[in-house]
Write a protein that holds these residues in place. Structure first.
Motif, PDB file in Angstrom:
ATOM      1  N   LYS A   1      -2.715  -3.551   1.974  1.00  7.88           N
ATOM      2  CA  LYS A   1      -1.649  -3.386   0.862  1.00  7.88           C
ATOM      3  C   LYS A   1      -1.852  -3.661  -0.422  1.00  7.88           C
ATOM      4  O   LYS A   1      -1.291  -3.060  -1.412  1.00  7.88           O
ATOM      5  CB  LYS A   1      -0.380  -3.740   1.522  1.00  7.88           C
ATOM      6  N   ARG A   2      -2.527  -4.794  -0.642  1.00  3.02           N
ATOM      7  CA  ARG A   2      -2.616  -5.465  -1.999  1.00  3.02           C
ATOM      8  C   ARG A   2      -3.828  -4.646  -2.707  1.00  3.02           C
ATOM      9  O   ARG A   2      -3.747  -4.551  -3.782  1.00  3.02           O
ATOM     10  CB  ARG A   2      -3.252  -6.868  -1.866  1.00  3.02           C
ATOM     11  N   GLY A   3      -4.601  -4.187  -1.780  1.00  2.00           N
ATOM     12  CA  GLY A   3      -6.013  -3.586  -2.251  1.00  2.00           C
ATOM     13  C   GLY A   3      -6.886  -4.764  -2.423  1.00  2.00           C
ATOM     14  O   GLY A   3      -6.554  -5.546  -3.312  1.00  2.00           O
TER      15      GLY A   3
ATOM     16  N   LYS B   1       7.493   1.790 -11.264  1.00  2.00           N
ATOM     17  CA  LYS B   1       6.626   0.493 -10.707  1.00  2.00           C
ATOM     18  C   LYS B   1       5.587   0.905  -9.696  1.00  2.00           C
ATOM     19  O   LYS B   1       4.933   0.391  -9.608  1.00  2.00           O
ATOM     20  CB  LYS B   1       7.946  -0.368 -10.304  1.00  2.00           C
ATOM     21  N   ILE B   2       6.370   1.764  -8.770  1.00  2.00           N
ATOM     22  CA  ILE B   2       5.208   2.163  -7.679  1.00  2.00           C
ATOM     23  C   ILE B   2       4.294   3.061  -8.062  1.00  2.00           C
ATOM     24  O   ILE B   2       3.310   2.797  -7.583  1.00  2.00           O
ATOM     25  CB  ILE B   2       6.340   2.711  -6.510  1.00  2.00           C
ATOM     26  N   PHE B   3       4.642   4.127  -8.689  1.00  2.96           N
ATOM     27  CA  PHE B   3       3.513   5.191  -8.904  1.00  2.96           C
ATOM     28  C   PHE B   3       2.901   4.999 -10.400  1.00  2.96           C
ATOM     29  O   PHE B   3       1.805   5.504 -10.663  1.00  2.96           O
ATOM     30  CB  PHE B   3       4.078   6.507  -9.031  1.00  2.96           C
TER      31      PHE B   3
ATOM     32  N   ILE C   1      -2.959   9.790  -3.576  1.00  7.56           N
ATOM     33  CA  ILE C   1      -2.436   8.754  -2.820  1.00  7.56           C
ATOM     34  C   ILE C   1      -2.470   9.416  -1.335  1.00  7.56           C
ATOM     35  O   ILE C   1      -2.462  10.762  -1.363  1.00  7.56           O
ATOM     36  CB  ILE C   1      -1.041   8.176  -3.073  1.00  7.56           C
ATOM     37  N   HIS C   2      -2.382   8.497  -0.237  1.00 11.26           N
ATOM     38  CA  HIS C   2      -1.994   8.991   1.345  1.00 11.26           C
ATOM     39  C   HIS C   2      -1.581   8.147   1.927  1.00 11.26           C
ATOM     40  O   HIS C   2      -1.888   6.860   1.563  1.00 11.26           O
ATOM     41  CB  HIS C   2      -3.256   9.632   1.576  1.00 11.26           C
ATOM     42  N   PRO C   3      -0.839   8.289   3.045  1.00  7.89           N
ATOM     43  CA  PRO C   3      -0.370   7.133   3.983  1.00  7.89           C
ATOM     44  C   PRO C   3      -1.376   6.659   4.504  1.00  7.89           C
ATOM     45  O   PRO C   3      -0.957   5.596   5.307  1.00  7.89           O
ATOM     46  CB  PRO C   3       0.765   7.783   4.838  1.00  7.89           C
ATOM     47  N   GLU C   4      -2.389   6.881   4.849  1.00 13.15           N
ATOM     48  CA  GLU C   4      -3.427   6.657   5.736  1.00 13.15           C
ATOM     49  C   GLU C   4      -4.089   4.976   4.960  1.00 13.15           C
ATOM     50  O   GLU C   4      -4.217   5.119   3.907  1.00 13.15           O
ATOM     51  CB  GLU C   4      -4.645   7.516   5.954  1.00 13.15           C
ATOM     52  N   TYR C   5      -4.608   4.195   5.623  1.00 12.90           N
ATOM     53  CA  TYR C   5      -5.470   3.108   5.494  1.00 12.90           C
ATOM     54  C   TYR C   5      -7.016   3.651   5.100  1.00 12.90           C
ATOM     55  O   TYR C   5      -7.415   4.707   5.795  1.00 12.90           O
ATOM     56  CB  TYR C   5      -5.559   2.212   6.482  1.00 12.90           C
TER      57      TYR C   5
ATOM     58  N   LEU D   1     -17.219  -3.608  -0.476  1.00  9.06           N
ATOM     59  CA  LEU D   1     -16.176  -2.820   0.297  1.00  9.06           C
ATOM     60  C   LEU D   1     -14.976  -2.964  -0.275  1.00  9.06           C
ATOM     61  O   LEU D   1     -14.488  -4.179  -0.538  1.00  9.06           O
ATOM     62  CB  LEU D   1     -16.234  -3.523   1.801  1.00  9.06           C
ATOM     63  N   LEU D   2     -14.206  -1.925  -0.291  1.00  7.78           N
ATOM     64  CA  LEU D   2     -12.794  -1.515  -0.628  1.00  7.78           C
ATOM     65  C   LEU D   2     -12.008  -1.548   0.461  1.00  7.78           C
ATOM     66  O   LEU D   2     -12.091  -0.689   1.419  1.00  7.78           O
ATOM     67  CB  LEU D   2     -12.623  -0.760  -1.679  1.00  7.78           C
ATOM     68  N   LEU D   3     -10.703  -2.280   0.330  1.00  7.46           N
ATOM     69  CA  LEU D   3      -9.605  -1.955   1.526  1.00  7.46           C
ATOM     70  C   LEU D   3      -8.443  -1.173   0.461  1.00  7.46           C
ATOM     71  O   LEU D   3      -8.072  -1.897  -0.303  1.00  7.46           O
ATOM     72  CB  LEU D   3      -9.003  -3.422   2.120  1.00  7.46           C
ATOM     73  N   ILE D   4      -8.238  -0.186   0.814  1.00 10.21           N
ATOM     74  CA  ILE D   4      -7.155   0.645   0.202  1.00 10.21           C
ATOM     75  C   ILE D   4      -6.032   0.886   1.300  1.00 10.21           C
ATOM     76  O   ILE D   4      -6.213   1.557   2.245  1.00 10.21           O
ATOM     77  CB  ILE D   4      -7.663   1.886  -0.514  1.00 10.21           C
ATOM     78  N   GLY D   5      -4.853   0.491   0.853  1.00 11.68           N
ATOM     79  CA  GLY D   5      -3.727   0.502   1.700  1.00 11.68           C
ATOM     80  C   GLY D   5      -2.860   1.808   1.674  1.00 11.68           C
ATOM     81  O   GLY D   5      -3.215   2.607   0.562  1.00 11.68           O
ATOM     82  N   PRO D   6      -1.749   2.030   2.423  1.00  9.72           N
ATOM     83  CA  PRO D   6      -1.062   3.320   2.312  1.00  9.72           C
ATOM     84  C   PRO D   6      -0.432   3.418   0.903  1.00  9.72           C
ATOM     85  O   PRO D   6       0.403   2.648   0.374  1.00  9.72           O
ATOM     86  CB  PRO D   6      -0.013   3.031   3.468  1.00  9.72           C
ATOM     87  N   ASN D   7      -0.738   4.517   0.532  1.00 14.74           N
ATOM     88  CA  ASN D   7       0.031   5.014  -0.886  1.00 14.74           C
ATOM     89  C   ASN D   7      -0.356   4.393  -1.978  1.00 14.74           C
ATOM     90  O   ASN D   7       0.258   4.117  -2.982  1.00 14.74           O
ATOM     91  CB  ASN D   7       1.458   5.029  -0.627  1.00 14.74           C
TER      92      ASN D   7
END
Length: 300
Positions: A117-119, A212-214, A34-38, A64-70
């Protein structure tokens, strides 16, 4: 296989908002992190296997993938021997939010931010592929403008699907607070009780939120941090595997081998061979300082 997301610090150059890279090859291994960047990942040739959030996907040409922070994610080659090319972009975490809030004309970015954020997974049309590639052809402020043109074009399309089942608006800030606490105490990790107290939660509430988060427990995450340190030592030093196991904080070699393979999917010895191959491919010198960095493509 049990996976433990580890934190990867990215190095986006000072004075820039985004970083563009290209990877081409047949062999690629990127453990879940994970990382905080988009992050945007575009497959321009071939295919690759990915884990995004809770799901595994096979990505094909023009995906194309959109991967949100963390948002936990990982990539690996398909073991089919075929060549593939991936063009990916990292964007500093506050860039999109700042643009959306400051300029009313960019209101469409709100939906795009939500997709990140949803991916989200897209299949790009020819015109959109051209817009994406224009980002790589530009520099400085023109690159940022090309990036915005692409996002505004993408905002008119609908994702093929979302990649994250459990999505919560406040999860990004929670993750950031937890990661900061973990990083501030990386030399002497906080116990579960101490971490829960620092987050102003009961142990049971913190345990539930963390899972739940990780997707893993706090203890499992700390094990992942040890494995992360071992990955760095395996790829950047000539220390023996036994020495690396002790340096990373494991109490026995058998424990290290078992937990490393659970985390990375390969043995420590094979991981070292893969990383050595990657360095040779990109002509990195052995004496070059190398932090844990899995986005090993060439800067553009």
């Amino acid at each position: 296989m049990t996976t433990y997301p580890v934190f990867e610090p990215l190095d986006i150059q000072q004075g820039t908002s985004l970083s563009c890279k290209v990877f081409s090859g047949r062999l690629f291994f990127c453990p879940i992190h994970i990382h905080p960047e988009y992050e945007m990942v575009f497959i321009s040739q071939g295919g690759v296997s990915s884990i995004i959030g809770e799901n595994q996907h096979k990505l094909s040409q023009h995906h194309l993938l959109l991967i949100g922070p963390n948002l936990p994610h990982a990539f690996s080659n398909l073991d089919d021997g075929n060549y593939f090319t991936s063009r990916y972009i990292h964007v500093k975490e506050l860039v999109l939010e700042t643009l959306f809030r400051q300029f009313q004309e960019l209101y469409r970015l709100e939906g795009v931010i939500d997709w990140f954020k949803r991916g989200a997974l897209f299949s790009l049309k020819t015109k959109q592929v051209e817009l994406y590639e224009q980002i790589y052809q530009q520099k400085d402020e023109q690159r940022l403008l090309a990036f915005l043109r692409f996002l505004l074009s993408l905002a008119q399309q609908v994702p093929i699907r979302y990649l994250r089942h459990a999505y919560h608006q406040d999860s990004s800030q929670r993750v950031q607070n937890i990661i900061c606490a973990i990083n501030d105490n990386h030399n002497a990790p906080l116990t579960l009780t101490q971490m829960a107290s620092q987050m102003n939660m009961s142990v049971s509430t913190f345990t539930r939120h963390f899972k739940k988060i990780f997707g893993v427990s706090y203890i499992e995450y700390l094990i992942g941090q040890k494995v992360d340190k071992a990955c760095h030592l395996l790829s950047s030093s000539s220390l023996t595997i036994t020495h690396i196991a002790w340096e990373a904080g494991f109490t026995s070699l058998s424990q290290f081998n078992k937990q490393f393979k659970q985390h990375a999917g390969v043995s420590p010895r094979l991981y070292r061979e893969i990383r050595g191959w990657s360095k040779t491919l990109h002509q990195k010198k052995e004496n070059t300082t190398d932090k844990t960095e899995w986005d090993i493509g060439d800067h553009c």
